[in-house]
Each structure stands twice: as C-alpha cells, then as structure tokens.
Design a protein around this motif. Structure first.
Motif, PDB file in Angstrom:
ATOM      1  N   PHE A  30       0.841  -1.388   0.047  1.00 29.21           N
ATOM      2  CA  PHE A  30       0.143   0.011   0.171  1.00 29.21           C
ATOM      3  C   PHE A  30       0.846   1.003   0.068  1.00 29.21           C
ATOM      4  CE2 PHE A  30      -3.679  -2.578   1.460  1.00 29.21           C
ATOM      5  CZ  PHE A  30      -4.835  -2.164   0.675  1.00 29.21           C
ATOM      6  N   ASN A  31       1.932   1.263   0.477  1.00 29.22           N
ATOM      7  CA  ASN A  31       2.643   2.502   0.694  1.00 29.22           C
ATOM      8  C   ASN A  31       3.637   2.725  -0.329  1.00 29.22           C
ATOM      9  OD1 ASN A  31       2.438   3.095   3.482  1.00 29.22           O
ATOM     10  ND2 ASN A  31       3.925   1.680   4.202  1.00 29.22           N
ATOM     11  N   HIS A  32       3.686   1.843  -1.402  1.00 28.46           N
ATOM     12  CA  HIS A  32       4.209   1.888  -2.595  1.00 28.46           C
ATOM     13  C   HIS A  32       3.153   1.468  -3.795  1.00 28.46           C
ATOM     14  CE1 HIS A  32       7.630   1.052   0.044  1.00 28.46           C
ATOM     15  NE2 HIS A  32       8.302   1.647  -0.866  1.00 28.46           N
ATOM     16  N   TRP A  33       1.918   2.195  -3.350  1.00 28.52           N
ATOM     17  CA  TRP A  33       0.792   1.834  -4.275  1.00 28.52           C
ATOM     18  C   TRP A  33       1.004   2.552  -5.832  1.00 28.52           C
ATOM     19  CZ3 TRP A  33      -2.168   5.547  -6.740  1.00 28.52           C
ATOM     20  CH2 TRP A  33      -1.676   6.823  -6.443  1.00 28.52           C
ATOM     21  N   GLN A  34       1.788   3.326  -6.016  1.00 28.78           N
ATOM     22  CA  GLN A  34       2.211   3.934  -7.523  1.00 28.78           C
ATOM     23  C   GLN A  34       2.565   3.083  -8.200  1.00 28.78           C
ATOM     24  OE1 GLN A  34       3.236   5.497  -4.563  1.00 28.78           O
ATOM     25  NE2 GLN A  34       3.162   7.629  -4.403  1.00 28.78           N
ATOM     26  N   ILE A  35       3.499   1.995  -7.695  1.00 26.65           N
ATOM     27  CA  ILE A  35       4.121   1.109  -8.699  1.00 26.65           C
ATOM     28  C   ILE A  35       3.932  -0.373  -8.232  1.00 26.65           C
ATOM     29  CG2 ILE A  35       6.430   2.398  -8.956  1.00 26.65           C
ATOM     30  CD1 ILE A  35       7.565   0.954  -6.702  1.00 26.65           C
ATOM     31  N   ASP A  36       2.773  -0.508  -7.358  1.00 25.79           N
ATOM     32  CA  ASP A  36       2.397  -1.896  -6.965  1.00 25.79           C
ATOM     33  C   ASP A  36       0.859  -2.025  -7.524  1.00 25.79           C
ATOM     34  OD1 ASP A  36       0.832  -4.083  -5.106  1.00 25.79           O
ATOM     35  OD2 ASP A  36       3.041  -4.178  -4.474  1.00 25.79           O
ATOM     36  N   GLU A  37       0.824  -2.908  -8.407  1.00 22.35           N
ATOM     37  CA  GLU A  37      -0.745  -3.315  -9.169  1.00 22.35           C
ATOM     38  C   GLU A  37      -1.563  -3.888  -8.396  1.00 22.35           C
ATOM     39  OE1 GLU A  37      -1.402  -2.247 -12.468  1.00 22.35           O
ATOM     40  OE2 GLU A  37       0.851  -1.237 -12.448  1.00 22.35           O
ATOM     41  N   TRP A  42      -6.701  -3.075  -5.031  1.00 27.81           N
ATOM     42  CA  TRP A  42      -7.425  -2.913  -3.818  1.00 27.81           C
ATOM     43  C   TRP A  42      -8.084  -1.432  -3.524  1.00 27.81           C
ATOM     44  CZ3 TRP A  42      -2.416  -5.203  -1.057  1.00 27.81           C
ATOM     45  CH2 TRP A  42      -2.365  -6.587  -1.456  1.00 27.81           C
ATOM     46  N   LEU A  43      -7.160  -0.431  -3.868  1.00 20.24           N
ATOM     47  CA  LEU A  43      -7.599   0.848  -3.902  1.00 20.24           C
ATOM     48  C   LEU A  43      -9.031   1.156  -4.489  1.00 20.24           C
ATOM     49  CD1 LEU A  43      -4.138   2.676  -3.642  1.00 20.24           C
ATOM     50  CD2 LEU A  43      -6.114   2.439  -1.743  1.00 20.24           C
ATOM     51  N   LYS A  44      -8.942   0.620  -5.820  1.00 23.38           N
ATOM     52  CA  LYS A  44     -10.086   0.454  -6.890  1.00 23.38           C
ATOM     53  C   LYS A  44     -11.399  -0.152  -5.994  1.00 23.38           C
ATOM     54  CE  LYS A  44      -8.096   0.974 -11.190  1.00 23.38           C
ATOM     55  NZ  LYS A  44      -7.834   0.538 -12.813  1.00 23.38           N
ATOM     56  N   LEU A  45     -11.031  -1.281  -5.493  1.00 25.01           N
ATOM     57  CA  LEU A  45     -12.165  -1.911  -4.953  1.00 25.01           C
ATOM     58  C   LEU A  45     -12.590  -1.251  -3.509  1.00 25.01           C
ATOM     59  CD1 LEU A  45     -10.595  -5.569  -4.818  1.00 25.01           C
ATOM     60  CD2 LEU A  45     -12.739  -4.943  -5.851  1.00 25.01           C
ATOM     61  N   MET A  46     -11.804  -0.555  -3.132  1.00 26.27           N
ATOM     62  CA  MET A  46     -12.462   0.347  -1.944  1.00 26.27           C
ATOM     63  C   MET A  46     -12.802   1.800  -2.470  1.00 26.27           C
ATOM     64  SD  MET A  46      -9.141   0.058   0.473  1.00 26.27           S
ATOM     65  CE  MET A  46      -8.790  -1.443   1.155  1.00 26.27           C
ATOM     66  N   ASN A  47     -13.462   1.794  -3.825  1.00 25.85           N
ATOM     67  CA  ASN A  47     -13.990   2.965  -4.528  1.00 25.85           C
ATOM     68  C   ASN A  47     -13.057   4.115  -4.635  1.00 25.85           C
ATOM     69  OD1 ASN A  47     -16.482   1.240  -4.907  1.00 25.85           O
ATOM     70  ND2 ASN A  47     -16.862   1.674  -2.852  1.00 25.85           N
ATOM     71  N   GLU A  51      -6.432   8.352  -9.848  1.00 23.93           N
ATOM     72  CA  GLU A  51      -6.029   9.557 -10.252  1.00 23.93           C
ATOM     73  C   GLU A  51      -6.240  10.747  -9.213  1.00 23.93           C
ATOM     74  OE1 GLU A  51      -9.723   8.634 -12.830  1.00 23.93           O
ATOM     75  OE2 GLU A  51      -7.724   7.720 -12.136  1.00 23.93           O
ATOM     76  N   ASN A  52      -7.108  10.501  -8.437  1.00 23.06           N
ATOM     77  CA  ASN A  52      -7.324  11.589  -7.292  1.00 23.06           C
ATOM     78  C   ASN A  52      -6.740  11.308  -5.835  1.00 23.06           C
ATOM     79  OD1 ASN A  52      -9.275  13.040  -8.865  1.00 23.06           O
ATOM     80  ND2 ASN A  52     -11.028  11.684  -8.197  1.00 23.06           N
ATOM     81  N   ILE A  53      -5.936  10.050  -6.003  1.00 28.95           N
ATOM     82  CA  ILE A  53      -5.236   9.872  -4.609  1.00 28.95           C
ATOM     83  C   ILE A  53      -3.830  10.726  -4.643  1.00 28.95           C
ATOM     84  CG2 ILE A  53      -4.035   8.125  -3.311  1.00 28.95           C
ATOM     85  CD1 ILE A  53      -5.981   6.079  -4.378  1.00 28.95           C
ATOM     86  N   GLU A  54      -3.517  11.255  -3.467  1.00 25.01           N
ATOM     87  CA  GLU A  54      -2.188  12.320  -3.460  1.00 25.01           C
ATOM     88  C   GLU A  54      -1.290  11.361  -2.572  1.00 25.01           C
ATOM     89  OE1 GLU A  54      -3.220  16.058  -2.174  1.00 25.01           O
ATOM     90  OE2 GLU A  54      -4.234  16.697  -3.914  1.00 25.01           O
ATOM     91  N   HIS A  55      -1.636  10.567  -1.509  1.00 22.96           N
ATOM     92  CA  HIS A  55      -1.028  10.269  -0.690  1.00 22.96           C
ATOM     93  C   HIS A  55      -1.606   8.780   0.079  1.00 22.96           C
ATOM     94  CE1 HIS A  55       2.478   9.444   2.193  1.00 22.96           C
ATOM     95  NE2 HIS A  55       1.534   9.558   3.227  1.00 22.96           N
ATOM     96  N   GLN A  73      -4.892  10.225   1.508  1.00 18.79           N
ATOM     97  CA  GLN A  73      -5.302  11.679   1.223  1.00 18.79           C
ATOM     98  C   GLN A  73      -5.839  11.713  -0.387  1.00 18.79           C
ATOM     99  OE1 GLN A  73      -4.563  14.750   3.263  1.00 18.79           O
ATOM    100  NE2 GLN A  73      -6.374  15.015   1.421  1.00 18.79           N
ATOM    101  N   VAL A  74      -6.906  12.456  -0.527  1.00 22.25           N
ATOM    102  CA  VAL A  74      -7.669  12.461  -1.600  1.00 22.25           C
ATOM    103  C   VAL A  74      -7.868  13.976  -2.205  1.00 22.25           C
ATOM    104  CG1 VAL A  74      -9.723  11.967  -3.116  1.00 22.25           C
ATOM    105  CG2 VAL A  74      -8.922  10.329  -1.164  1.00 22.25           C
ATOM    106  N   THR A  75      -7.518  14.247  -3.361  1.00 13.55           N
ATOM    107  CA  THR A  75      -7.628  15.687  -4.004  1.00 13.55           C
ATOM    108  C   THR A  75      -8.811  16.281  -3.449  1.00 13.55           C
ATOM    109  OG1 THR A  75      -6.399  14.939  -5.974  1.00 13.55           O
ATOM    110  CG2 THR A  75      -7.428  17.068  -6.079  1.00 13.55           C
ATOM    111  N   LEU A  76      -8.476  17.402  -3.077  1.00 18.88           N
ATOM    112  CA  LEU A  76      -9.705  18.419  -2.894  1.00 18.88           C
ATOM    113  C   LEU A  76     -10.275  18.169  -1.508  1.00 18.88           C
ATOM    114  CD1 LEU A  76     -11.700  18.972  -6.239  1.00 18.88           C
ATOM    115  CD2 LEU A  76      -9.774  20.252  -5.238  1.00 18.88           C
ATOM    116  N   LYS A  77      -9.910  17.337  -0.583  1.00 19.06           N
ATOM    117  CA  LYS A  77     -10.358  17.009   0.802  1.00 19.06           C
ATOM    118  C   LYS A  77      -9.367  17.557   1.579  1.00 19.06           C
ATOM    119  CE  LYS A  77     -13.432  12.864   0.301  1.00 19.06           C
ATOM    120  NZ  LYS A  77     -13.770  11.634   0.701  1.00 19.06           N
TER     121      LYS A  77
END
Length: 252
Positions: A30-37, A42-47, A51-55, A73-77
């Motif tokens: 999860f901490n390396h989600w940008q490069i871990d398919e 899993w993040l998609k499954l959590m809805n 492209e809106n995830i910052e961290h 952390q999600v954009t605009l939140k």
C-alpha cells in the motif's frame, strides 16, 4: 469491453503475484501503491479513483480486529480518509481460522448474557464439571449432552443475538474495527487473494441457522463456536473461541 484490471476490480479477487508473507508486506504494498499493481487494484475495490489519490500511508496494527490502518489523502479533501483492513494469511487449501477467543466471563459482560445461559456455557467450556456421570469428557460437557430444554435455551438466545455476536467476532468495535477483510492464500503453486467489504463478509458468514453441530459445538450461520481445548490441560483450554473458514470468502 472491460480491461483486464477492471475485471479484477469487479471480481474482487485474483491470483497473487508476491509479497504476502505477513501484514508488514501488505502494508508495504500500500505504501508503494504507485508502482504496485495489486495495491492499485485494492484501492479501486475500496472505490477510490487512482488519479485522485495524493498520498497513502499504511500502518500495521496490533490488538485490534483490523491489522492494517490506511490513511488516504484525496484531492480536494482537507482530511484523510481512513480504511481499516483485517488480514487473513492462509497456507492451506481449506481449514478453520480463529477469529475471536476470550474467557466466557468477558463474553457474558460484552453481550449481557443471562445467568442461566452463562452457567450452561460454563459446563460447555469446562469451568464447571459435568453435572451428570455419562459424559464423553469428564472435564466438560458437549451441547449434545444437555437436556432438550437446555439446548433450546441456548439456541434461542444465540439466535436472538446472532447479529451482535457476528459483528463482534468478525468486525469488532471502536476506532480500529475492520471495514475490509483481505484473505491471501499462499500455496506453492497457487497464490491468490480476495478483498471484501465487511458488510458482505458479515452477510455471507451470517447465512444459515443457529444449530448444534454433530460434534456438540454450536454453528452460528457459518461460524463455529467451541471450547478452545488443547494447551496441555492449562486453564486457557477452557476459553471460548469462534472460528471460520477464510477460504469461503472466495465464494462470496
């Protein structure tokens, strides 16, 4: 047409690639989600829209129903989203896994258990010796050895409190109660995972009646309640435990 990754998201399970030895490995993904398919899936499954995830920050927990706490952390939140994940790592094809274990007195307090039910379960756990001489085990009684009236009392009380018991045993209470369950099956030539929302899990394991099993334990839907046993005869053998087969989650 759905893309391959979208199909995984819709299914909620997939063949595992690598990195499932323990909870720390999953937190690392999860901490390396940008490069871990898999973490992306899993993040998609959590809805979450990637492209809106910052961290994403994942921390391993101890002593709670959830094993991993996610801060997203999600954009605009302005505030982080929080997701709590319970992890089940399984190294066999099928088999029961303990989901909750406590002293009977603790359950009695947690669920406001009537005194008559508490006393019957004391015989079941072995805190009280059998009240008759023809039991299979001189240390405790199986539910099949109670009178029909006593069995009815037990069945009716657990049926009335089924939802509460399921929730406490699987989800838990408080800040770090489980919101998702991730099962990873690690076999030599067959590694796979499934991620499900806690409500789906509760509905699935809650299917079925409250009934006494042929072995004299209690089935609460797809959960089994039994005396812990073992422990070389130590007092902890008299604790009460609840078990499920995590592999069933692949059928949800």
């Amino acid at each position: 047409m759905l893309k391959s990754n979208d199909k995984l998201v819709k299914l909620g399970s997939a063949t595992a690639k690598a990195g499932f030895r323990n909870e720390k490995d999953i937190a690392k993904k999860f901490n390396h989600w940008q490069i871990d398919e898999e973490a992306k899936t899993w993040l998609k499954l959590m809805n979450y829209s990637l492209e809106n995830i910052e961290h994403v920050e994942a921390a391993v927990l101890s002593g709670y129903k959830a094993d991993i706490n996610l801060q997203i952390q999600v954009t605009l939140k302005t505030a982080f989203d929080t997701e709590n994940i319970q992890v089940k790592l399984v190294s066999n094809k099928k088999g029961f896994n303990q989901i909750d274990k406590r002293w009977l007195k603790t359950y009695a307090q947690l669920w406001s258990m009537p005194q008559n039910i508490f006393e019957l379960l004391q015989y079941f756990c072995g805190e009280l010796k059998p009240y008759k001489s023809d039991t299979k085990d001189t240390r405790r009684m199986f539910l099949t050895e109670f009178t029909e009236y006593e069995r009815t009392l037990i069945l009716e009380w657990f049926a009335e409190n089924k939802i509460l018991i399921l929730s406490d045993c699987i989800k838990g209470r408080g800040e770090f109660s489980a919101e998702w369950i991730l099962v990873a099956q690690i076999l030599e030539n067959n590694q796979r995972w499934v991620l499900k929302n806690i409500n789906e899990v509760l509905n699935f394991y809650g299917q079925g009646n409250v009934a006494i099993s042929p072995r004299g334990s209690l089935n609460i839907g797809k959960i089994t309640m039994q005396r812990k046993g073992g422990d070389n005869g130590r007092q902890t053998a008299n604790m009460l435990q609840f078990k499920i087969d995590p592999m069933d989650m692949f059928n949800i």
